[in-house]
Design an enzyme around this catalytic site. Structure first.
Site, PDB file in Angstrom:
ATOM      1  N   GLU A  25      25.035 -14.643 -42.082  1.00 29.12           N
ATOM      2  CA  GLU A  25      26.066 -14.126 -42.981  1.00 29.12           C
ATOM      3  C   GLU A  25      26.733 -12.839 -42.483  1.00 29.12           C
ATOM      4  O   GLU A  25      26.906 -11.896 -43.246  1.00 29.12           O
ATOM      5  CB  GLU A  25      25.464 -13.875 -44.372  1.00 29.12           C
ATOM      6  CG  GLU A  25      24.983 -15.150 -45.035  1.00 29.12           C
ATOM      7  CD  GLU A  25      24.390 -14.927 -46.405  1.00 29.12           C
ATOM      8  OE1 GLU A  25      24.797 -15.621 -47.341  1.00 29.12           O
ATOM      9  OE2 GLU A  25      23.490 -14.065 -46.540  1.00 29.12           O
TER      10      GLU A  25
HETATM   11  C1  ACM Z   1      20.271 -16.769 -45.964  1.00 30.65           C
HETATM   12  O1  ACM Z   1      19.996 -17.362 -47.018  1.00 30.65           O
HETATM   13  N1  ACM Z   1      21.247 -15.884 -45.923  1.00 30.65           N
HETATM   14  C2  ACM Z   1      19.535 -17.009 -44.743  1.00 30.65           C
END
Ligand code: ACM
Length: 496
Positions: free
Chosen positions: A302
């Site tokens: 992310e």
């Molecule tokens: C995640 O759930 N950002 C690995």
């Protein structure tokens, strides 16, 4: 002991995860008082703790013999898993044969469940029917990934989680130790991380961190039980705790504010700043030095506001630093890089990629496997145990949908990523993020019963899995949760 049939033959109505092979015999063993013989004191103590938890009186003399024996020939025919075992129960005693301690403990874990099934709700007699169980896991990596940043869970909670993971024959506990809201592991070369960034958590909750001694003790506790702790330091995003402690990591030179919200994707390191590489080198070298197991996880998920080229340089550097420090790198699936045929390969052979987000094109993962990456599967719509069970569930999130017990159960790890050869699958990890989970009870009620379902998916071959049988076995196991005071969610999918 009664049994239920599955498509593949007889499965005990007690054992989770379902074993490879179980043959009931004649006679009954009474395990009210037990004397354990084991190849070493640690194994004897741990076996004694497991059987005492099931209600047995464990003593040095005159109990029914439970004999743990090293034996390379144990386990199902043809299995080469170092965790294989054979448990034999007759009217005169029980033996567990296995090549190593992992298998010896697994055999005792199976015996613990058989005792529990005999005792039932009322805590009755400790009787086990004669049986031979020959068993070995499908995958070598069977784990739980636990976020201790969004809310802090300290050493006592973590030991309880180690015990829970072990009871379903899982062997990895991956700890998410850094994020925007806090830094949870003391790093000797970078003391400001915990000094300035460990006290907070989500919504002003109280934080905390593991000192180097606490981290070592937790790893030793887990290692005795044949469970490896896998530390994660999440970079180059999810990094506000570090930029709050060290302003030199920001282009402005100014430390960022502390953060107690639950947004993701807003924080990042900058590859070209002079402070960045020394920071990563210090952190990953210290973490590797402090870690008993062979793996260090560098996150990589992310990073929503970074160009692919800069992200790729971080992925390459982190793998290099972790390899130089003598460990194998683990990262979230994003480290495979973009779905672009001309993009360079980012992952090294042997790097483990943890798959979680089902939405992206699988092409980069298939390509990474061709380069030699291996996969730990945590598909969020199956294995994210912070997802709500149902829309009404008071705890948890729902971005990946609702994950009822059967969703956690009914999936095949070999079929999760289109085009990925099964030989590239290292295993399975449940995951639990703690934005909405404040207490051990909150945490356990999200883990149970779903962790047992993921554990069976990781251990048992498809032909040994059977939902109808699992429903019965979970209800049997729940008697132990009630006796032990372990909170679980009483989903209507089970006749409790
Ligand atoms: C995640 O759930 N950002 C690995």
């Amino acid at each position: 002991m009664t049994t239920v049939s599955s498509g593949a033959g007889v499965v005990a109505d007690a054992v989770i995860p379902a074993p490879v092979d179980l043959e009931p015999g004649e006679g009954v063993l009474d395990l009210t008082t037990v004397t354990i013989e084991a190849p070493d004191d640690v194994t004897a103590r741990l076996a004694g703790e497991l059987l005492a938890a099931a209600g047995a009186a464990v003593g040095p003399h005159d109990g029914v013999p439970v004999v743990l024996t090293p034996d390379p020939a144990a386990g199902p025919a043809g299995s080469e898993s170092p965790e294989r075992y054979t448990l034999t129960v007759t009217a005169d005693g029980a033996t567990v044969a296995a090549p190593g301690r992992a298998g010896l403990l697994h055999g005792v874990r199976t015996l613990r469940q058989l005792v529990n099934a005999g005792r039932g709700e009322a805590g009755g007699a400790l009787e086990v029917g004669a049986v031979v169980v020959r068993d070995a896991p499908r995958y070598p990596w069977r784990g739980l990934s636990l976020d201790v940043v969004r809310h802090w869970f300290g050493p006592a909670d973590l030991r309880a989680v180690v015990d829970l993971v072990g009871s379903y024959k899982m062997n990895r506990l991956h700890l998410h130790l850094s994020d925007d809201q806090g830094w949870r592991l003391d790093i000797p070369s970078r003391p400001a991380l915990t000094k300035l960034s460990s006290e907070g958590a989500v919504s002003g909750a109280k934080g905390g961190f593991l000192s180097a001694d606490e981290y070592r003790e937790l790893q030793e506790y887990a290692a005795e039980r044949e469970i490896v702790i896998v530390p994660e330091i999440d970079v180059p995003g999810h990094i506000n705790a570090a930029t709050h402690a060290y302003g030199e990591l920001m282009p402005s030179g100014e430390a960022t504010d502390s953060y107690d919200g639950i947004e993701v994707g807003f924080s990042k390191l900058s590859f070209d700043l002079p402070a960045t590489e020394p920071f990563l080198r210090d952190v990953f070298t210290d973490v590797a030095r402090m870690t008993l197991g062979p793996w260090v996880h560098f996150g990589g998920d992310e990073v929503l506001t970074m160009q692919a080229d800069e992200f790729g340089r971080f992925v390459v550097l982190c793998q290099e630093l972790i390899a130089e420090a003598g460990k194998t790198a683990v990262a979230w699936q994003e480290a495979a890089g973009p779905a672009d045929d001309d993009a360079p390969d980012l992952v090294r052979p042997g790097t483990l990629l943890q798959y979680w987000d089902m939405r992206p094109d699988p092409a980069p993962f298939v390509r990474a496997a061709q380069v030699g990456a291996r996969f730990v599967l945590s598909p969020a719509d199956r294995a994210y145990l912070d997802m709500k069970y149902t829309p009404e569930h008071p705890l948890g999130q729902q971005w990946a949908g609702f994950v009822e017990l059967r969703d956690s159960y009914d999936w095949d790890p070999a079929a999760v990523i289109d085009g990925l050869p099964e030989s590239a699958v290292e295993g399975v990890s449940a995951a639990v993020w703690t934005e909405t989970l404040l207490t051990r009870d909150d945490l356990f009620s999200m883990l149970l019963p779903r962790l047992a379902a993921v554990a069976e998916t990781a251990w048992s071959r498809p032909e040994a899995k059977d939902w109808a049988s699992f429903r019965v076995r979970v209800a049997v196991e729940a008697a132990a949760w009630r006796r032990d005071g372990a909170p679980y969610h009483p989903t209507p999918q089970i006749d409790w």
